[in-house]
Design a protein around this motif. Sequence first.
Motif, PDB file in Angstrom:
ATOM      1  N   LYS A 117      51.569  36.518  33.484  1.00  0.00           N
ATOM      2  CA  LYS A 117      51.012  37.019  34.744  1.00  0.00           C
ATOM      3  C   LYS A 117      51.605  38.378  35.119  1.00  0.00           C
ATOM      4  O   LYS A 117      50.911  39.230  35.687  1.00  0.00           O
ATOM      5  N   ALA A 118      52.877  38.605  34.761  1.00  0.00           N
ATOM      6  CA  ALA A 118      53.487  39.913  35.009  1.00  0.00           C
ATOM      7  C   ALA A 118      52.796  40.973  34.139  1.00  0.00           C
ATOM      8  O   ALA A 118      52.523  42.088  34.600  1.00  0.00           O
ATOM      9  N   ALA A 119      52.496  40.615  32.896  1.00  0.00           N
ATOM     10  CA  ALA A 119      51.837  41.560  31.982  1.00  0.00           C
ATOM     11  C   ALA A 119      50.440  41.912  32.491  1.00  0.00           C
ATOM     12  O   ALA A 119      50.014  43.075  32.436  1.00  0.00           O
ATOM     13  N   ALA A 120      49.716  40.902  33.014  1.00  0.00           N
ATOM     14  CA  ALA A 120      48.374  41.154  33.567  1.00  0.00           C
ATOM     15  C   ALA A 120      48.479  42.065  34.792  1.00  0.00           C
ATOM     16  O   ALA A 120      47.694  43.016  34.952  1.00  0.00           O
ATOM     17  N   ALA A 121      49.475  41.799  35.638  1.00  0.00           N
ATOM     18  CA  ALA A 121      49.671  42.629  36.840  1.00  0.00           C
ATOM     19  C   ALA A 121      49.988  44.061  36.438  1.00  0.00           C
ATOM     20  O   ALA A 121      49.481  45.023  37.030  1.00  0.00           O
ATOM     21  N   SER A 122      50.795  44.215  35.404  1.00  0.00           N
ATOM     22  CA  SER A 122      51.173  45.541  34.930  1.00  0.00           C
ATOM     23  C   SER A 122      49.966  46.297  34.379  1.00  0.00           C
ATOM     24  O   SER A 122      49.858  47.512  34.507  1.00  0.00           O
ATOM     25  N   ALA A 123      49.030  45.538  33.768  1.00  0.00           N
ATOM     26  CA  ALA A 123      47.798  46.144  33.244  1.00  0.00           C
ATOM     27  C   ALA A 123      46.792  46.403  34.363  1.00  0.00           C
ATOM     28  O   ALA A 123      45.729  46.987  34.133  1.00  0.00           O
ATOM     29  N   GLY A 124      47.101  45.934  35.561  1.00  0.00           N
ATOM     30  CA  GLY A 124      46.217  46.141  36.701  1.00  0.00           C
ATOM     31  C   GLY A 124      44.951  45.297  36.645  1.00  0.00           C
ATOM     32  O   GLY A 124      43.917  45.662  37.199  1.00  0.00           O
ATOM     33  N   LEU A 125      45.038  44.145  35.965  1.00  0.00           N
ATOM     34  CA  LEU A 125      43.858  43.296  35.791  1.00  0.00           C
ATOM     35  C   LEU A 125      44.108  41.891  36.337  1.00  0.00           C
ATOM     36  O   LEU A 125      45.229  41.384  36.246  1.00  0.00           O
ATOM     37  N   PRO A 126      43.041  41.250  36.879  1.00  0.00           N
ATOM     38  CA  PRO A 126      43.182  39.828  37.165  1.00  0.00           C
ATOM     39  C   PRO A 126      43.418  39.089  35.839  1.00  0.00           C
ATOM     40  O   PRO A 126      42.944  39.540  34.790  1.00  0.00           O
ATOM     41  N   GLY A 378      39.210  33.003  31.077  1.00  0.00           N
ATOM     42  CA  GLY A 378      39.532  34.083  30.144  1.00  0.00           C
ATOM     43  C   GLY A 378      39.521  33.635  28.696  1.00  0.00           C
ATOM     44  O   GLY A 378      39.179  34.415  27.804  1.00  0.00           O
ATOM     45  N   TRP A 379      39.888  32.383  28.453  1.00  0.00           N
ATOM     46  CA  TRP A 379      39.844  31.830  27.093  1.00  0.00           C
ATOM     47  C   TRP A 379      38.444  31.389  26.695  1.00  0.00           C
ATOM     48  O   TRP A 379      38.238  30.955  25.570  1.00  0.00           O
ATOM     49  N   ASN A 380      37.514  31.424  27.636  1.00  0.00           N
ATOM     50  CA  ASN A 380      36.161  30.937  27.376  1.00  0.00           C
ATOM     51  C   ASN A 380      36.192  29.482  26.897  1.00  0.00           C
ATOM     52  O   ASN A 380      35.488  29.108  25.947  1.00  0.00           O
ATOM     53  N   ALA A 381      37.015  28.668  27.562  1.00  0.00           N
ATOM     54  CA  ALA A 381      37.234  27.284  27.118  1.00  0.00           C
ATOM     55  C   ALA A 381      35.997  26.413  27.273  1.00  0.00           C
ATOM     56  O   ALA A 381      35.818  25.442  26.552  1.00  0.00           O
ATOM     57  N   GLY A 382      35.140  26.723  28.248  1.00  0.00           N
ATOM     58  CA  GLY A 382      33.914  25.938  28.432  1.00  0.00           C
ATOM     59  C   GLY A 382      34.026  24.857  29.494  1.00  0.00           C
ATOM     60  O   GLY A 382      33.062  24.559  30.182  1.00  0.00           O
ATOM     61  N   GLN A 383      35.219  24.234  29.611  1.00  0.00           N
ATOM     62  CA  GLN A 383      35.388  23.154  30.579  1.00  0.00           C
ATOM     63  C   GLN A 383      36.773  23.226  31.207  1.00  0.00           C
ATOM     64  O   GLN A 383      37.725  23.736  30.613  1.00  0.00           O
TER      65      GLN A 383
END
Length: 425
Positions: A117-126, A378-383
């Motif tokens: 989650k820190a890496a996503a925040a750093s990338a500026g993305l949800p 994000g993983w496109n898990a389906g369920q």
Amino acid sequence: EIRHVRARAVWDSRGRPTVEAEVELADGSVGRAIAPAGASVGSGEALDLRDGGDALGGFGVDRAVGNVKGEIAAALAGHDAADQQAIDKLLTELDGTPQKSRLGGNAMVATSMAVLKAAAASAGLPLYLYLAQGRGMSVPLPQIQIFGGGSHAAGRVDIQDFLVVCANAGSVADAFRKTAEVYRSAGELMAAAGKRHGVADEGGWWPDFDSNEQVLDALMRAIEGAGLMPGDDVFIVLDIAASEFGSKGRYTLGLERRTLDTDGLGELLGRWIERYPIVSIEDPFAEDDEAGFRAFTAAYGHRVQIVGDDLLVTNAERVKAAASKGLATCVLLKPNQAGTVSEAVAALEAAREAGFATIVSARSGESEDTTIAHLATGWNAGQIKVGSMSRGERTAKWNELIRIEEALAGSARFAGWEGLKIERR
Ligand code: PGA
Ligand code: ZN
């Protein structure tokens, strides 16, 4: 670059302490995550580290929190948060045990998810967008509990989860609306029978019934009472969690005072598949009953999703073995069973490779942490499977999915029926 790793004990939905990890990067980005905890736990899962002793029933996590603040923080400092695999490898090697018993699966999964989650925040993305990395995404089909049971309801009935899926709904928001009508209708039905005694651990109604099959009949009446069509608008999903009431081919239905062998349990579930609009059955047999899983998957796997939870414990090697032996058709993915995000991703990829469907799942002990709503999308898990339409730790995830669906309007669709890998009904 990771600058600080902090941790603290916070509370889960059963009133037990659990680990929260917080990761801060050099650019000031922060990721925070809370470890969940299961009640029906597979023997192959990553093990939570608990303090033992008399306080808090032995469920204290002071040692696990100490491990994050001490050894883990020291080991991760200066490392690149965007290289999740390297972080998780470091964590796993630092622990050094097969089931993460030294540092604790709770310490490790909280840290691993906080780094992500820190890496996503750093990338500026949800988080869901960060995870998708431009690949296809879908808003997952939710499996939603209406009645609890098994170890989530003090063994009041034997079967653990009685759920519904609105596989033909137009959106996840529409699926929630329909399911909320079913949930309400089920509550009214229990009240009218003088049997409304609150809810079980995942928010489904407390199962005051005289047999396991009575719950299925109540579920059918609840669907009809909501003005919806069973087998069209609404389908039934079961988590038998059979490891909780059987092993070595003997299954004791305590409520019905009878013991069945593997064939007997298979026949009972087969009758339910004929009689009710069931589209998915999880852990129909105990984790040690490969013969049961194999025969059942051969007989029903083409029309009903056969889900491995305790059987597969979010483990890529187990998924591969199950695929080669024909033991299941779908993998339940619980990050804390694996202990790190990367190992959960490996199980996801093994499932894809095998042509299996996937469900990202919460635990019966949860918190306000909504990470899994992002993982499933994000993983496109389906369920996705998170519990019922009540209790804040459940609705936190559903509400996050509503926001995600709204944000993705036009760029990603609702998985709906496609989330299940069986023929459309
Ligand atoms: P648990 O239940 O979190 O208690 O293991 C969830 C499930 O069995 O799917
Ligand atoms: Zn399960």
